[in-house]
Design a protein around this motif. Structure first.
Motif, short mmCIF file in Angstrom:
data_model
loop_
_atom_site.label_atom_id
_atom_site.label_comp_id
_atom_site.label_asym_id
_atom_site.label_seq_id
_atom_site.Cartn_x
_atom_site.Cartn_y
_atom_site.Cartn_z
N MET A 192 -14.90 3.48 4.00
CA MET A 192 -13.70 2.66 3.93
C MET A 192 -12.64 3.29 4.83
O MET A 192 -12.17 4.38 4.56
CB MET A 192 -13.25 2.58 2.46
CG MET A 192 -11.89 2.02 2.28
SD MET A 192 -11.42 1.70 0.55
CE MET A 192 -11.51 3.30 -0.20
N GLN A 193 -12.29 2.60 5.89
CA GLN A 193 -11.27 3.11 6.82
C GLN A 193 -9.89 2.64 6.36
O GLN A 193 -9.64 1.45 6.21
CB GLN A 193 -11.54 2.61 8.23
CG GLN A 193 -10.52 3.13 9.22
CD GLN A 193 -10.74 2.58 10.60
OE1 GLN A 193 -11.63 1.79 10.83
NE2 GLN A 193 -9.91 3.02 11.52
N GLU A 194 -9.02 3.61 6.14
CA GLU A 194 -7.66 3.30 5.71
C GLU A 194 -6.81 2.93 6.91
O GLU A 194 -6.79 3.63 7.91
CB GLU A 194 -7.05 4.51 5.01
CG GLU A 194 -7.82 4.94 3.80
CD GLU A 194 -7.33 6.27 3.25
OE1 GLU A 194 -6.26 6.73 3.66
OE2 GLU A 194 -8.05 6.83 2.42
N LEU A 195 -6.11 1.80 6.83
CA LEU A 195 -5.23 1.37 7.91
C LEU A 195 -3.78 1.73 7.63
O LEU A 195 -3.03 2.08 8.54
CB LEU A 195 -5.35 -0.15 8.11
CG LEU A 195 -6.74 -0.67 8.44
CD1 LEU A 195 -6.73 -2.19 8.50
CD2 LEU A 195 -7.24 -0.08 9.74
N LEU A 196 -3.38 1.64 6.36
CA LEU A 196 -1.99 1.88 6.00
C LEU A 196 -1.92 2.28 4.53
O LEU A 196 -2.68 1.79 3.71
CB LEU A 196 -1.19 0.61 6.23
CG LEU A 196 0.31 0.65 6.17
CD1 LEU A 196 0.88 1.60 7.21
CD2 LEU A 196 0.88 -0.74 6.39
N GLU A 197 -0.99 3.18 4.22
CA GLU A 197 -0.79 3.61 2.84
C GLU A 197 0.70 3.75 2.59
O GLU A 197 1.44 4.21 3.46
CB GLU A 197 -1.46 4.97 2.62
CG GLU A 197 -1.24 5.55 1.25
CD GLU A 197 -1.87 6.93 1.11
OE1 GLU A 197 -1.25 7.77 0.46
OE2 GLU A 197 -2.97 7.15 1.63
N GLY A 198 1.16 3.32 1.42
CA GLY A 198 2.57 3.47 1.08
C GLY A 198 2.86 2.89 -0.28
O GLY A 198 2.03 2.24 -0.90
N SER A 199 4.07 3.15 -0.76
CA SER A 199 4.44 2.63 -2.07
C SER A 199 5.26 1.35 -1.90
O SER A 199 6.00 1.19 -0.94
CB SER A 199 5.21 3.67 -2.87
OG SER A 199 6.40 4.00 -2.22
N MET A 200 5.08 0.46 -2.84
CA MET A 200 5.81 -0.80 -2.89
C MET A 200 6.10 -1.11 -4.35
O MET A 200 5.50 -0.53 -5.25
CB MET A 200 4.98 -1.95 -2.30
CG MET A 200 4.74 -1.84 -0.82
SD MET A 200 4.02 -3.35 -0.12
CE MET A 200 2.33 -3.24 -0.68
N LEU A 201 7.00 -2.04 -4.56
CA LEU A 201 7.27 -2.52 -5.90
C LEU A 201 6.40 -3.75 -6.16
O LEU A 201 6.31 -4.64 -5.32
CB LEU A 201 8.74 -2.89 -6.07
CG LEU A 201 9.71 -1.72 -5.99
CD1 LEU A 201 11.14 -2.23 -6.06
CD2 LEU A 201 9.46 -0.71 -7.07
#
Length: 64
Positions: free
Chosen positions: A1-10
């Motif tokens: 699984m290739q990660e493209l983007l990671e971050g926190s959101m509500l």
């Protein structure tokens, strides 16, 4: 699984009293995955991108 983007959101919750909860989101080429408490916590849910027809941006009235 290739990660493209990671971050926190509500994420907007459901139910009688709608609450906004901060979640860690991980976008891959095939799905969007979110975790309740970072990657150390269990995966809370996922969504296959091929199943997405529309999306809507929503801003909370306050942080929580």
């Amino acid at each position: 699984m290739q990660e493209l983007l990671e971050g926190s959101m509500l994420k907007r919750g459901t139910g009688m009293f709608v609450a906004w909860k901060e979640r860690l989101f991980l976008l891959t080429s095939k799905q969007l995955i979110y975790f309740e408490d970072g990657r150390l916590g269990p995966m809370k849910g996922s969504m296959l991108l091929r199943d997405v027809k529309t999306f809507e941006m929503a801003l909370p009235l306050s942080k929580y």
